[in-house]
Design a protein around this motif. Sequence first.
Motif, PDB file in Angstrom:
ATOM      1  N   GLY A 182       0.428  -1.509  -0.656  1.00  0.00           N
ATOM      2  CA  GLY A 182       0.085  -0.412  -0.593  1.00  0.00           C
ATOM      3  C   GLY A 182       0.653   0.952   0.147  1.00  0.00           C
ATOM      4  N   ALA A 183       1.900   1.249   1.032  1.00  0.00           N
ATOM      5  CA  ALA A 183       2.838   2.466   0.904  1.00  0.00           C
ATOM      6  C   ALA A 183       3.604   2.226  -0.952  1.00  0.00           C
ATOM      7  CB  ALA A 183       4.113   2.291   1.861  1.00  0.00           C
ATOM      8  N   ALA A 184       3.806   1.778  -1.563  1.00  0.00           N
ATOM      9  CA  ALA A 184       3.791   1.277  -2.875  1.00  0.00           C
ATOM     10  C   ALA A 184       3.287   2.669  -3.210  1.00  0.00           C
ATOM     11  CB  ALA A 184       4.484   0.545  -3.158  1.00  0.00           C
ATOM     12  N   ALA A 185       1.871   1.870  -3.440  1.00  0.00           N
ATOM     13  CA  ALA A 185       0.977   2.251  -3.999  1.00  0.00           C
ATOM     14  C   ALA A 185       0.613   3.775  -3.896  1.00  0.00           C
ATOM     15  CB  ALA A 185      -0.154   1.437  -4.189  1.00  0.00           C
ATOM     16  N   LEU A 186       0.827   4.386  -2.812  1.00  0.00           N
ATOM     17  CA  LEU A 186       0.939   5.770  -2.084  1.00  0.00           C
ATOM     18  C   LEU A 186       1.490   6.451  -3.312  1.00  0.00           C
ATOM     19  CD1 LEU A 186      -1.042   7.445  -1.014  1.00  0.00           C
ATOM     20  CD2 LEU A 186       0.053   6.791   1.612  1.00  0.00           C
ATOM     21  N   ILE A 187       3.287   6.119  -2.863  1.00  0.00           N
ATOM     22  CA  ILE A 187       4.474   6.616  -3.716  1.00  0.00           C
ATOM     23  C   ILE A 187       3.842   6.659  -4.726  1.00  0.00           C
ATOM     24  CG2 ILE A 187       7.047   6.566  -4.185  1.00  0.00           C
ATOM     25  CD1 ILE A 187       6.406   5.243  -1.634  1.00  0.00           C
ATOM     26  N   LEU A 188       4.231   6.028  -5.945  1.00  0.00           N
ATOM     27  CA  LEU A 188       3.356   5.437  -7.524  1.00  0.00           C
ATOM     28  C   LEU A 188       2.092   6.806  -6.784  1.00  0.00           C
ATOM     29  CD1 LEU A 188       3.682   2.095  -7.937  1.00  0.00           C
ATOM     30  CD2 LEU A 188       4.977   3.837  -8.300  1.00  0.00           C
ATOM     31  N   ALA A 189       1.259   7.145  -6.664  1.00  0.00           N
ATOM     32  CA  ALA A 189       0.453   8.540  -7.032  1.00  0.00           C
ATOM     33  C   ALA A 189       1.107   9.637  -7.235  1.00  0.00           C
ATOM     34  CB  ALA A 189      -0.626   8.259  -6.008  1.00  0.00           C
ATOM     35  N   THR A 190       2.261   9.995  -6.222  1.00  0.00           N
ATOM     36  CA  THR A 190       3.303  11.035  -6.937  1.00  0.00           C
ATOM     37  C   THR A 190       3.816  11.444  -7.563  1.00  0.00           C
ATOM     38  OG1 THR A 190       4.627  10.129  -5.040  1.00  0.00           O
ATOM     39  CG2 THR A 190       2.976  10.985  -3.796  1.00  0.00           C
ATOM     40  N   ALA A 191       4.684  10.008  -8.054  1.00  0.00           N
ATOM     41  CA  ALA A 191       5.600   9.917  -9.355  1.00  0.00           C
ATOM     42  C   ALA A 191       5.502   8.156  -9.636  1.00  0.00           C
ATOM     43  CB  ALA A 191       6.884  10.253  -8.449  1.00  0.00           C
ATOM     44  N   ASN A 192       6.063   8.405 -10.915  1.00  0.00           N
ATOM     45  CA  ASN A 192       5.718   7.343 -11.757  1.00  0.00           C
ATOM     46  C   ASN A 192       7.578   6.306 -11.663  1.00  0.00           C
ATOM     47  OD1 ASN A 192       5.698   5.027 -13.068  1.00  0.00           O
ATOM     48  ND2 ASN A 192       5.355   6.019 -15.315  1.00  0.00           N
ATOM     49  N   LEU A 193       7.671   6.309 -10.651  1.00  0.00           N
ATOM     50  CA  LEU A 193       8.881   5.470 -10.706  1.00  0.00           C
ATOM     51  C   LEU A 193       9.636   4.016 -11.297  1.00  0.00           C
ATOM     52  CD1 LEU A 193       9.125   6.417  -6.454  1.00  0.00           C
ATOM     53  CD2 LEU A 193       9.427   7.781  -8.710  1.00  0.00           C
ATOM     54  N   PRO A 194      10.331   3.639 -11.789  1.00  0.00           N
ATOM     55  CA  PRO A 194      11.099   2.467 -11.608  1.00  0.00           C
ATOM     56  C   PRO A 194      10.989   1.676 -10.438  1.00  0.00           C
ATOM     57  CG  PRO A 194      12.843   4.423 -12.385  1.00  0.00           C
ATOM     58  CD  PRO A 194      11.549   5.292 -11.849  1.00  0.00           C
ATOM     59  N   VAL A 195      11.945   0.402 -10.378  1.00  0.00           N
ATOM     60  CA  VAL A 195      11.146  -0.708  -9.748  1.00  0.00           C
ATOM     61  C   VAL A 195      12.112   0.083  -8.741  1.00  0.00           C
ATOM     62  CG1 VAL A 195      11.317  -2.829  -9.106  1.00  0.00           C
ATOM     63  CG2 VAL A 195       9.894  -2.338 -10.871  1.00  0.00           C
ATOM     64  N   SER A 200      13.434   1.805  -3.938  1.00  0.00           N
ATOM     65  CA  SER A 200      15.223   2.343  -2.579  1.00  0.00           C
ATOM     66  C   SER A 200      14.497   3.038  -1.611  1.00  0.00           C
ATOM     67  CB  SER A 200      16.098   2.923  -3.369  1.00  0.00           C
ATOM     68  OG  SER A 200      15.514   3.942  -4.772  1.00  0.00           O
ATOM     69  N   THR A 201      13.809   3.702  -2.471  1.00  0.00           N
ATOM     70  CA  THR A 201      12.413   5.026  -1.712  1.00  0.00           C
ATOM     71  C   THR A 201      12.292   4.271  -0.474  1.00  0.00           C
ATOM     72  OG1 THR A 201      12.206   6.223  -3.658  1.00  0.00           O
ATOM     73  CG2 THR A 201      10.680   6.192  -1.536  1.00  0.00           C
ATOM     74  N   ILE A 202      11.076   2.840  -0.737  1.00  0.00           N
ATOM     75  CA  ILE A 202      10.719   2.574   0.561  1.00  0.00           C
ATOM     76  C   ILE A 202      12.233   2.044   1.718  1.00  0.00           C
ATOM     77  CG2 ILE A 202       9.523   0.596   1.389  1.00  0.00           C
ATOM     78  CD1 ILE A 202       8.497   1.016  -1.228  1.00  0.00           C
ATOM     79  N   LEU A 203      12.543   1.733   1.318  1.00  0.00           N
ATOM     80  CA  LEU A 203      13.755   0.950   2.172  1.00  0.00           C
ATOM     81  C   LEU A 203      14.807   2.384   2.625  1.00  0.00           C
ATOM     82  CD1 LEU A 203      15.570  -1.976   0.126  1.00  0.00           C
ATOM     83  CD2 LEU A 203      13.264  -1.760   1.876  1.00  0.00           C
ATOM     84  N   ASN A 204      15.189   3.259   2.093  1.00  0.00           N
ATOM     85  CA  ASN A 204      15.790   4.310   2.403  1.00  0.00           C
ATOM     86  C   ASN A 204      15.578   5.269   3.580  1.00  0.00           C
ATOM     87  OD1 ASN A 204      18.130   3.279   0.460  1.00  0.00           O
ATOM     88  ND2 ASN A 204      17.486   4.504  -0.500  1.00  0.00           N
ATOM     89  N   ASN A 205      13.773   4.259   3.823  1.00  0.00           N
ATOM     90  CA  ASN A 205      12.873   5.836   4.880  1.00  0.00           C
ATOM     91  C   ASN A 205      12.033   4.548   5.483  1.00  0.00           C
ATOM     92  OD1 ASN A 205      12.719   8.776   3.357  1.00  0.00           O
ATOM     93  ND2 ASN A 205      13.119   7.512   1.518  1.00  0.00           N
ATOM     94  N   VAL A 206      12.736   3.724   5.983  1.00  0.00           N
ATOM     95  CA  VAL A 206      12.444   2.883   7.032  1.00  0.00           C
ATOM     96  C   VAL A 206      12.706   3.730   8.361  1.00  0.00           C
ATOM     97  CG1 VAL A 206      11.579   1.340   5.818  1.00  0.00           C
ATOM     98  CG2 VAL A 206      13.842   1.424   7.188  1.00  0.00           C
ATOM     99  N   ASP A 207      12.495   3.273   9.348  1.00  0.00           N
ATOM    100  CA  ASP A 207      12.755   3.940  10.909  1.00  0.00           C
ATOM    101  C   ASP A 207      14.237   2.029  11.376  1.00  0.00           C
ATOM    102  OD1 ASP A 207      11.426   5.673  11.614  1.00  0.00           O
ATOM    103  OD2 ASP A 207       9.416   5.037  12.442  1.00  0.00           O
ATOM    104  N   ALA A 208      15.020   2.350  11.713  1.00  0.00           N
ATOM    105  CA  ALA A 208      15.397   1.807  11.780  1.00  0.00           C
ATOM    106  C   ALA A 208      15.483   1.196  13.876  1.00  0.00           C
ATOM    107  CB  ALA A 208      17.427   2.164  12.120  1.00  0.00           C
TER     108      ALA A 208
END
Length: 212
Positions: A182-195, A200-208
Amino acid sequence: MLFRSDNGHGTHVSGTIGAVGNNGVGVAGLNWTTAIMGLKFLDASGSGTTADAISAIDFAVNAKLAGVNLRVLNNSWGGGEYSQALLNEINTAGANVILFVVAAGNSGLNIDQTPEYPASYHTPNMIAVAATDNDDVLASFSNYGATSVHLGAPGVNIASTWPGNSYAWASGTSMATPHVAGAAALILATANLPVATLKSTILNNVDAIPSL
């Protein structure tokens, strides 16, 4: 989205991805407006074949090739032995710009040491998801693995939609996976990103979290 729906599993997963929000009813999904394609290949007991899984993914890929705006596959399922054919199909999805988000599994295993498929295929378009609880601790049932599992998401006592115009609580990495899809779909609603960029957008913005 690949799932089984006879017992409410797919309905629950769907609600986490896209239940309508801001309407004062039930629960809200990560996306308040979205389209979900249900690809059912397991029966009510959760039984199915790898060949059927491949067919379901292939259906999604062909839909994408036919012009459907399909960018994310939620895979709240797992089981079976290593299959080169399934691995090839997941890579085909990646070649067609589809992110493959998959449940890590509910056996409490380190799948770096004891592989569980499809989470252990390690394809470039895959994100494998463990389950965490409301204290940000790995759920006792969740599989894990420093190299096999990418992140954790809420997967314990998750409230979502249920058949019969109702709502229910459920636990599992199946419940964690749609939080990421669902988060991936929400990101794609703002920009048509390559896979690769989407992943990387998801994995680089997690809480460690040290516990993970």
